[in-house]
Design an enzyme around this catalytic site. Structure first.
Site, PDB file in Angstrom:
ATOM      1  CE  LYS A 243     -58.324  99.611 -16.223  1.00 14.86           C
ATOM      2  NZ  LYS A 243     -59.307  99.875 -17.312  1.00 14.86           N
TER       3      LYS A 243
ATOM      4  CE1 TYR B 156     -61.048 104.927 -15.566  1.00 18.65           C
ATOM      5  CE2 TYR B 156     -61.785 103.571 -13.721  1.00 18.65           C
ATOM      6  CZ  TYR B 156     -60.921 103.800 -14.781  1.00 18.65           C
ATOM      7  OH  TYR B 156     -59.934 102.889 -15.067  1.00 18.65           O
TER       8      TYR B 156
ATOM      9  CG  ASN C  46     -58.421  97.873 -20.252  1.00 21.80           C
ATOM     10  OD1 ASN C  46     -58.570  97.900 -19.037  1.00 21.80           O
ATOM     11  ND2 ASN C  46     -58.407  98.965 -20.993  1.00 21.80           N
TER      12      ASN C  46
ATOM     13  CG  HIS D  26     -56.055 103.800 -15.589  1.00 18.07           C
ATOM     14  ND1 HIS D  26     -56.922 104.414 -16.461  1.00 18.07           N
ATOM     15  CD2 HIS D  26     -55.438 104.794 -14.894  1.00 18.07           C
ATOM     16  CE1 HIS D  26     -56.841 105.730 -16.287  1.00 18.07           C
ATOM     17  NE2 HIS D  26     -55.949 105.988 -15.338  1.00 18.07           N
TER      18      HIS D  26
ATOM     19  CD  GLU E 187     -55.853 109.241 -14.030  1.00 21.98           C
ATOM     20  OE1 GLU E 187     -54.814 108.579 -14.273  1.00 21.98           O
ATOM     21  OE2 GLU E 187     -56.859 109.190 -14.762  1.00 21.98           O
TER      22      GLU E 187
HETATM   23  P1  CMP Z   1     -58.917 103.073 -18.823  1.00 22.66           P
HETATM   24  O1  CMP Z   1     -57.588 103.388 -19.393  1.00 22.66           O
HETATM   25  O2  CMP Z   1     -58.981 102.624 -17.430  1.00 22.66           O
HETATM   26  O3  CMP Z   1     -59.859 104.359 -18.999  1.00 22.66           O
HETATM   27  C1  CMP Z   1     -61.259 104.268 -19.110  1.00 22.66           C
HETATM   28  C2  CMP Z   1     -61.711 102.865 -19.278  1.00 22.66           C
HETATM   29  O4  CMP Z   1     -63.005 102.698 -19.788  1.00 22.66           O
HETATM   30  C3  CMP Z   1     -60.834 102.160 -20.294  1.00 22.66           C
HETATM   31  O5  CMP Z   1     -59.573 101.934 -19.732  1.00 22.66           O
HETATM   32  C4  CMP Z   1     -61.632 100.926 -20.632  1.00 22.66           C
HETATM   33  O6  CMP Z   1     -61.305  99.813 -19.792  1.00 22.66           O
HETATM   34  C5  CMP Z   1     -63.040 101.390 -20.319  1.00 22.66           C
HETATM   35  N1  CMP Z   1     -63.832 101.391 -21.544  1.00 22.66           N
HETATM   36  C6  CMP Z   1     -63.624 102.121 -22.646  1.00 22.66           C
HETATM   37  N2  CMP Z   1     -64.562 101.840 -23.561  1.00 22.66           N
HETATM   38  C7  CMP Z   1     -65.368 100.917 -23.030  1.00 22.66           C
HETATM   39  C8  CMP Z   1     -66.509 100.233 -23.496  1.00 22.66           C
HETATM   40  N3  CMP Z   1     -67.005 100.468 -24.722  1.00 22.66           N
HETATM   41  N4  CMP Z   1     -67.077  99.341 -22.676  1.00 22.66           N
HETATM   42  C9  CMP Z   1     -66.581  99.133 -21.413  1.00 22.66           C
HETATM   43  N5  CMP Z   1     -65.496  99.762 -20.926  1.00 22.66           N
HETATM   44  C10 CMP Z   1     -64.896 100.637 -21.740  1.00 22.66           C
END
Ligand code: CMP
Length: 136
Positions: free
Chosen positions: A9, A49, A112, A115, A126
């Site tokens: 990311k 998304y 984070n 993904h 995807e």
């Molecule tokens: P990802 O695996 O990319 O899939 C969806 C993403 O939404 C997830 O990782 C998180 O980074 C993001 N996400 C999930 N919950 C929250 C939240 N409460 N606030 C912001 N981002 C979120």
């Protein structure tokens, strides 16, 4: 053999961690079948998304994912979908196990670092969203 879709990311690319994360991907035993650096537009992030469109964090998530370049990946390994999710750790870095990528490189639930697809149907969508068949 199975294939999954992964993203390094924008937070991890911006902080110069992409190389370390790619090294960890290879050390874990994945074969990189496709890889591209791409700065997503907001529309591209929203399409990717779309399944989360009703969530309260959708705006924050798509703004973040279009805030800078990310690394798009097709990873191959036996049981690649689960293996990649185990390698990443829990979505929230604070809850991720020691030794996982999100624990080591993630800053928050939004930022984070990585993904990964969560199921075979998601991986197919995807991978197809970002890679043409010929590229893989
Ligand atoms: P990802 O695996 O990319 O899939 C969806 C993403 O939404 C997830 O990782 C998180 O980074 C993001 N996400 C999930 N919950 C929250 C939240 N409460 N606030 C912001 N981002 C979120």
């Amino acid at each position: 053999m199975e294939r999954t879709f992964a993203i390094v990311k924008p937070d991890a690319v911006k902080s110069g961690k992409a190389g370390q994360i790619l090294a960890r991907i290879e050390a874990a035993g994945f074969t990189i079948r496709g890889m591209r650096l791409q700065h997503l537009s907001l529309k591209e992030a929203e399409g990717f998304y779309a399944v989360h469109a009703a969530r309260p964090f959708f705006g924050e998530l798509t703004q973040f994912m279009s805030s800078g370049p990310c690394v798009l990946l097709c990873l191959e390994a036996p049981d690649a979908i689960k293996k990649w999710r185990d390698t990443m750790g829990a979505t929230d870095p604070a809850k991720a196990d020691a030794g996982t990528l999100r624990r080591d490189f993630g800053m928050s639930i939004g930022n984070n670092a990585t993904h990964g697809s969560d199921a075979p149907e998601t991986a197919a969508f995807e991978l197809g969203y970002f890679f043409r068949g010929m590229e893989l």
